[in-house]
Design a protein around this motif. Structure first.
Motif, PDB file in Angstrom:
ATOM      1  N   ASP A 184       0.856  -1.181   0.000  1.00 22.79           N
ATOM      2  CA  ASP A 184       0.000   0.000   0.000  1.00 22.79           C
ATOM      3  C   ASP A 184       0.895   1.235   0.000  1.00 22.79           C
ATOM      4  OD1 ASP A 184      -1.946   1.894   0.213  1.00 22.79           O
ATOM      5  OD2 ASP A 184      -2.846   1.126   2.058  1.00 22.79           O
ATOM      6  N   GLU A 185       1.303   1.644  -1.177  1.00 22.59           N
ATOM      7  CA  GLU A 185       2.135   2.830  -1.413  1.00 22.59           C
ATOM      8  C   GLU A 185       3.604   2.670  -1.011  1.00 22.59           C
ATOM      9  OE1 GLU A 185       1.557   5.306  -3.160  1.00 22.59           O
ATOM     10  OE2 GLU A 185      -0.609   5.431  -3.316  1.00 22.59           O
ATOM     11  N   VAL A 186       3.900   1.847  -0.016  1.00 24.97           N
ATOM     12  CA  VAL A 186       5.265   1.792   0.501  1.00 24.97           C
ATOM     13  C   VAL A 186       6.091   0.739  -0.235  1.00 24.97           C
ATOM     14  CG1 VAL A 186       6.695   1.400   2.538  1.00 24.97           C
ATOM     15  CG2 VAL A 186       4.477   2.497   2.776  1.00 24.97           C
ATOM     16  N   THR A 187       7.156   1.160  -0.897  1.00 23.57           N
ATOM     17  CA  THR A 187       8.098   0.194  -1.474  1.00 23.57           C
ATOM     18  C   THR A 187       9.501   0.391  -0.919  1.00 23.57           C
ATOM     19  OG1 THR A 187       8.431   1.679  -3.364  1.00 23.57           O
ATOM     20  CG2 THR A 187       6.865  -0.126  -3.637  1.00 23.57           C
ATOM     21  N   ALA A 188       9.747   1.507  -0.223  1.00 24.95           N
ATOM     22  CA  ALA A 188      11.054   1.757   0.373  1.00 24.95           C
ATOM     23  C   ALA A 188      10.919   2.826   1.443  1.00 24.95           C
ATOM     24  CB  ALA A 188      12.052   2.206  -0.688  1.00 24.95           C
ATOM     25  N   VAL A 189      11.811   2.778   2.430  1.00 23.20           N
ATOM     26  CA  VAL A 189      11.809   3.755   3.516  1.00 23.20           C
ATOM     27  C   VAL A 189      13.235   4.199   3.795  1.00 23.20           C
ATOM     28  CG1 VAL A 189       9.741   2.819   4.606  1.00 23.20           C
ATOM     29  CG2 VAL A 189      11.965   1.907   5.238  1.00 23.20           C
ATOM     30  N   GLY A 190      13.357   5.311   4.527  1.00 24.47           N
ATOM     31  CA  GLY A 190      14.675   5.740   4.961  1.00 24.47           C
ATOM     32  C   GLY A 190      15.405   6.580   3.939  1.00 24.47           C
ATOM     33  N   ASP A 191      16.722   6.723   4.151  1.00 20.92           N
ATOM     34  CA  ASP A 191      17.541   7.544   3.264  1.00 20.92           C
ATOM     35  C   ASP A 191      17.772   6.835   1.936  1.00 20.92           C
ATOM     36  OD1 ASP A 191      19.474   5.588   3.766  1.00 20.92           O
ATOM     37  OD2 ASP A 191      20.507   6.788   5.266  1.00 20.92           O
ATOM     38  N   ALA A 192      18.487   7.520   1.036  1.00 21.97           N
ATOM     39  CA  ALA A 192      18.659   6.993  -0.325  1.00 21.97           C
ATOM     40  C   ALA A 192      19.367   5.645  -0.336  1.00 21.97           C
ATOM     41  CB  ALA A 192      19.432   8.005  -1.168  1.00 21.97           C
ATOM     42  N   ARG A 193      20.372   5.486   0.526  1.00 20.88           N
ATOM     43  CA  ARG A 193      21.113   4.222   0.566  1.00 20.88           C
ATOM     44  C   ARG A 193      20.218   3.084   1.044  1.00 20.88           C
ATOM     45  NH1 ARG A 193      23.092   0.991   4.095  1.00 20.88           N
ATOM     46  NH2 ARG A 193      22.430   2.347   5.795  1.00 20.88           N
ATOM     47  N   PHE A 194      19.444   3.337   2.117  1.00 21.63           N
ATOM     48  CA  PHE A 194      18.566   2.297   2.636  1.00 21.63           C
ATOM     49  C   PHE A 194      17.420   2.014   1.665  1.00 21.63           C
ATOM     50  CE2 PHE A 194      15.214   0.511   5.340  1.00 21.63           C
ATOM     51  CZ  PHE A 194      15.926  -0.478   5.986  1.00 21.63           C
ATOM     52  N   ALA A 195      16.914   3.074   1.007  1.00 13.81           N
ATOM     53  CA  ALA A 195      15.843   2.898   0.020  1.00 13.81           C
ATOM     54  C   ALA A 195      16.307   2.011  -1.126  1.00 13.81           C
ATOM     55  CB  ALA A 195      15.400   4.257  -0.513  1.00 13.81           C
ATOM     56  N   ALA A 196      17.553   2.199  -1.558  1.00 18.24           N
ATOM     57  CA  ALA A 196      18.105   1.371  -2.630  1.00 18.24           C
ATOM     58  C   ALA A 196      18.219  -0.085  -2.188  1.00 18.24           C
ATOM     59  CB  ALA A 196      19.466   1.912  -3.042  1.00 18.24           C
ATOM     60  N   ARG A 197      18.584  -0.278  -0.917  1.00 18.73           N
ATOM     61  CA  ARG A 197      18.687  -1.636  -0.394  1.00 18.73           C
ATOM     62  C   ARG A 197      17.314  -2.298  -0.314  1.00 18.73           C
ATOM     63  NH1 ARG A 197      21.162  -3.440   5.502  1.00 18.73           N
ATOM     64  NH2 ARG A 197      21.464  -5.636   4.980  1.00 18.73           N
TER      65      ARG A 197
END
Length: 217
Positions: free
Chosen positions: A147-160
């Motif tokens: 539900d809308e969320v595919t990544a959280v946090g900063d850019a590095r964590f989002a990429a992970r």
């Protein structure tokens, strides 16, 4: 995969009944990933919660023939007075997983350090999101609900997060709610537009997006 049988869902507000799912029957087929579109208030998040089993319909039945995730990154099932480690251990046992294996994965993935042994009521919203996302990724599901969320946090964590999720979706199906049309196109091969309590299903995602844009104009 998941079958809705005459599902009826409404909410009462100020003496009025708002119907969001009006006797819906639909089978989400295995091997397909569905993007759910609709204007604000159409009932998209309600539908995802019903598919997950975290909310019940007022009528009808939901049949799950595969292991379905809770909504990705959903933290509502975490107990605020338990530590991160205790929450992860409890949920891993519910799903019949090895607690040590799941804890090791989440501890490495969430990167909350010593806070794993602190009640999550002391966590920041970002820390809770990372723990919840890591827990979602620690268990293999046949179908992931988003539900809308595919990544959280900063850019590095989002990429992970994206890398881990992309790895999981190679062998699992997806039911996704998103207002980002590019995300729907990237992840889904079927489209559903929810409007007026009805679900309009399209074999071509572009056709679903076209109807959604007309409704949202």
């Amino acid at each position: 995969m998941i079958e809705l049988e005459d599902v009826y869902k409404y909410y009462k507000s100020n003496g009025h009944r708002k119907v969001v799912l009006n006797h819906i029957s639909l089978e989400f087929q295995a091997g397909r990933s569905y993007g759910i579109l609709g204007v604000n208030g159409a009932g998209k998040s309600t539908l995802v919660r019903i598919l997950a089993g975290t909310e019940l319909p007022n009528g009808g039945r939901v049949r799950r023939k595969v292991r379905v995730s809770w909504p990705l990154g959903f933290s509502g099932g975490l107990h605020p007075k338990l530590t991160g480690r205790e929450n992860v251990k409890f949920i891993s046992r519910i799903y019949g997983q090895d607690p040590r294996k799941i804890i090791t994965f989440v501890e490495d993935f969430a990167e909350v350090g010593a806070y794993m042994d602190v009640p999550i009521m002391t966590y920041s919203s970002g820390m809770i999101a990372r723990l919840a996302f890591g827990l979602s990724m620690s268990i293999d599901f046949d179908c992931y609900l988003i539900d809308e969320v595919t990544a959280v946090g900063d850019a590095r964590f989002a990429a992970r997060c994206k890398e881990e999720f992309d790895r999981r979706r190679k062998k699992a199906d997806i039911v996704m709610v998103s207002h980002a049309m590019s995300t729907i196109k990237d992840y889904c091969d079927r489209g559903i537009v929810l409007a007026g309590g009805q679900m309009h299903v399209f074999r071509d995602v572009d056709d679903a997006i076209e109807l959604y844009k007309k409704l949202n104009a």
